[in-house]
Design a protein around this motif. Structure first.
Motif, PDB file in Angstrom:
ATOM      1  N   HIS A  26     -11.767  -6.814  -5.528  1.00 57.69           N
ATOM      2  CA  HIS A  26     -10.331  -6.538  -5.504  1.00 57.69           C
ATOM      3  C   HIS A  26     -10.000  -5.279  -6.300  1.00 57.69           C
ATOM      4  N   LEU A  27     -10.611  -5.136  -7.474  1.00 56.17           N
ATOM      5  CA  LEU A  27     -10.361  -3.950  -8.297  1.00 56.17           C
ATOM      6  C   LEU A  27     -10.744  -2.675  -7.544  1.00 56.17           C
ATOM      7  N   LYS A  28     -11.904  -2.695  -6.915  1.00 59.21           N
ATOM      8  CA  LYS A  28     -12.346  -1.504  -6.184  1.00 59.21           C
ATOM      9  C   LYS A  28     -11.445  -1.234  -4.977  1.00 59.21           C
ATOM     10  N   SER A  29     -11.026  -2.288  -4.308  1.00 55.12           N
ATOM     11  CA  SER A  29     -10.148  -2.116  -3.143  1.00 55.12           C
ATOM     12  C   SER A  29      -8.803  -1.534  -3.552  1.00 55.12           C
ATOM     13  N   PHE A  30      -8.198  -2.112  -4.587  1.00 58.57           N
ATOM     14  CA  PHE A  30      -6.870  -1.666  -5.012  1.00 58.57           C
ATOM     15  C   PHE A  30      -6.931  -0.289  -5.675  1.00 58.57           C
ATOM     16  N   GLY A  31      -7.987  -0.051  -6.456  1.00 56.02           N
ATOM     17  CA  GLY A  31      -8.138   1.253  -7.093  1.00 56.02           C
ATOM     18  C   GLY A  31      -8.315   2.352  -6.066  1.00 56.02           C
ATOM     19  N   ASP A  32      -9.078   2.059  -5.028  1.00 61.59           N
ATOM     20  CA  ASP A  32      -9.299   3.039  -3.967  1.00 61.59           C
ATOM     21  C   ASP A  32      -7.998   3.334  -3.225  1.00 61.59           C
ATOM     22  N   MET A  33      -7.216   2.296  -2.984  1.00 59.16           N
ATOM     23  CA  MET A  33      -5.924   2.487  -2.320  1.00 59.16           C
ATOM     24  C   MET A  33      -4.983   3.305  -3.203  1.00 59.16           C
ATOM     25  N   GLY A  34      -5.000   3.021  -4.499  1.00 58.78           N
ATOM     26  CA  GLY A  34      -4.160   3.772  -5.426  1.00 58.78           C
ATOM     27  C   GLY A  34      -4.527   5.247  -5.443  1.00 58.78           C
ATOM     28  N   ALA A  35      -5.826   5.531  -5.416  1.00 56.73           N
ATOM     29  CA  ALA A  35      -6.286   6.926  -5.406  1.00 56.73           C
ATOM     30  C   ALA A  35      -5.842   7.631  -4.129  1.00 56.73           C
ATOM     31  N   LYS A  36      -5.919   6.936  -3.006  1.00 57.63           N
ATOM     32  CA  LYS A  36      -5.498   7.528  -1.729  1.00 57.63           C
ATOM     33  C   LYS A  36      -4.013   7.864  -1.742  1.00 57.63           C
ATOM     34  N   MET A  37      -3.235   7.058  -2.481  1.00 51.63           N
ATOM     35  CA  MET A  37      -1.789   7.284  -2.547  1.00 51.63           C
ATOM     36  C   MET A  37      -1.396   8.238  -3.680  1.00 51.63           C
ATOM     37  N   GLY A  38      -2.395   8.676  -4.450  1.00 52.25           N
ATOM     38  CA  GLY A  38      -2.118   9.619  -5.534  1.00 52.25           C
ATOM     39  C   GLY A  38      -1.553   8.980  -6.779  1.00 52.25           C
ATOM     40  N   ILE A  39      -1.831   7.676  -6.983  1.00 51.01           N
ATOM     41  CA  ILE A  39      -1.264   6.972  -8.143  1.00 51.01           C
ATOM     42  C   ILE A  39      -2.359   6.283  -8.964  1.00 51.01           C
ATOM     43  N   LEU A  40      -3.538   6.856  -8.985  1.00 50.96           N
ATOM     44  CA  LEU A  40      -4.644   6.261  -9.733  1.00 50.96           C
ATOM     45  C   LEU A  40      -4.347   6.256 -11.231  1.00 50.96           C
TER      46      LEU A  40
END
Length: 277
Positions: A184-198
């Protein structure tokens, strides 16, 4: 040992964040290296427990806002160098040799890794290939900020409980929950990075992982999982009009929570059985 463990904790997170930043084949290598560093951290933790050395999961803030991946890689290499030097104080020479060998290899790979432009901090809040409404974007943004921290928190809690338990049945459950939270952490972190909010998850307070009443923790955990299911359901509904793909993903996460609840229920039954002799 304590200093080595803290620096390894920080290097693990820094490498994981670099993995989120990458958009090339570097990503999987960085994720693999972060997994290795997490294992190092757990081994060092076990060593501290064996030596009866007090410790916590406190760490320093980890700066990650870079424009080029190479800047982050240089930082990670520096962190690995510091760990390698600190290993000289480790009483377990076999562990010392293993970690040092891993560090030497990872350092060599990181130094040769191709550079990339980093967009993980753009704050654009746009998901690639998907046009989300403002309402859906806000809902997804809030979810990712909250759940990225929550999954990191759960990893640390379950890891601490597992490290301090000699109960094989419970440790099996804790390990499953750790692995699930990593996904879950990797999935959500990856999504956050794609949206520019890491962002790096904040430090977990010791009161959360130094659990004194495991039974109550599990009961609270079940309630939190039920709440998480509702959040996933709400988010799935919020993005459904714009993206069937995202809606199905959050339904998928929602259904995964069912097994977490089942595991915690099994754990409660296990504790009840032990209490009754």
């Amino acid at each position: 040992m304590k200093t080595v463990a803290i620096k390894t904790h920080e290097a693990w997170l820094a490498t994981l964040m670099a993995g989120f930043m990458s958009k090339t084949e570097n990503k999987q290598v960085l994720f693999d290296f972060s997994d290795i560093l997490f294992r190092h951290f757990t081994w060092l933790e076990n060593e501290m427990i064996t030596l009866n050395e007090s410790y916590s999961y406190d760490r320093d803030i980890i700066p990650i806002k870079v424009e080029k991946l190479s800047d982050m890689l240089h930082d990670i290499v520096k962190r690995l160098d510091e760990i390698d030097l600190q290993l000289l104080s480790s009483p377990d020479k076999d562990l010392d040799a293993r970690i040092s060998s891993d560090i030497h290899y990872m350092r060599g790979v990181l130094k040769k890794m191709d550079d990339e432009t980093v967009t993980a901090f753009s704050m654009e809040r746009k998901f690639p290939g998907i046009e989300l409404t403002e309402e859906a974007t806000d809902a997804l943004t809030l979810f990712l900020f909250e759940e990225t921290y929550k999954e990191y928190e759960l990893i640390m809690i379950y890891n601490y409980l597992k490290a301090h338990s000699n109960d094989a049945y419970m440790n099996r459950i804790f390990q499953i929950l750790i692995e699930e939270s990593f996904f879950h952490l990797k999935s959500f972190g990856d999504m956050g990075a794609k949206m520019g909010i890491l962002a790096v998850p904040r430090v977990v307070m010791k009161e959360l992982y130094q659990v004194t009443d495991v039974v109550q923790f599990l009961k609270d955990g079940i309630n939190e999982e039920l709440a998480a299911k509702e959040e996933c359901k709400k988010l799935s509904e919020a993005v459904a009009k714009d993206s069937d793909e995202l809606a199905k993903f959050f339904d998928f996460i929602n259904h995964q929570e069912n097994y977490h609840i089942s595991l915690m229920t099994d754990a409660l039954a296990h504790y009840a059985k032990a209490a009754n002799g």
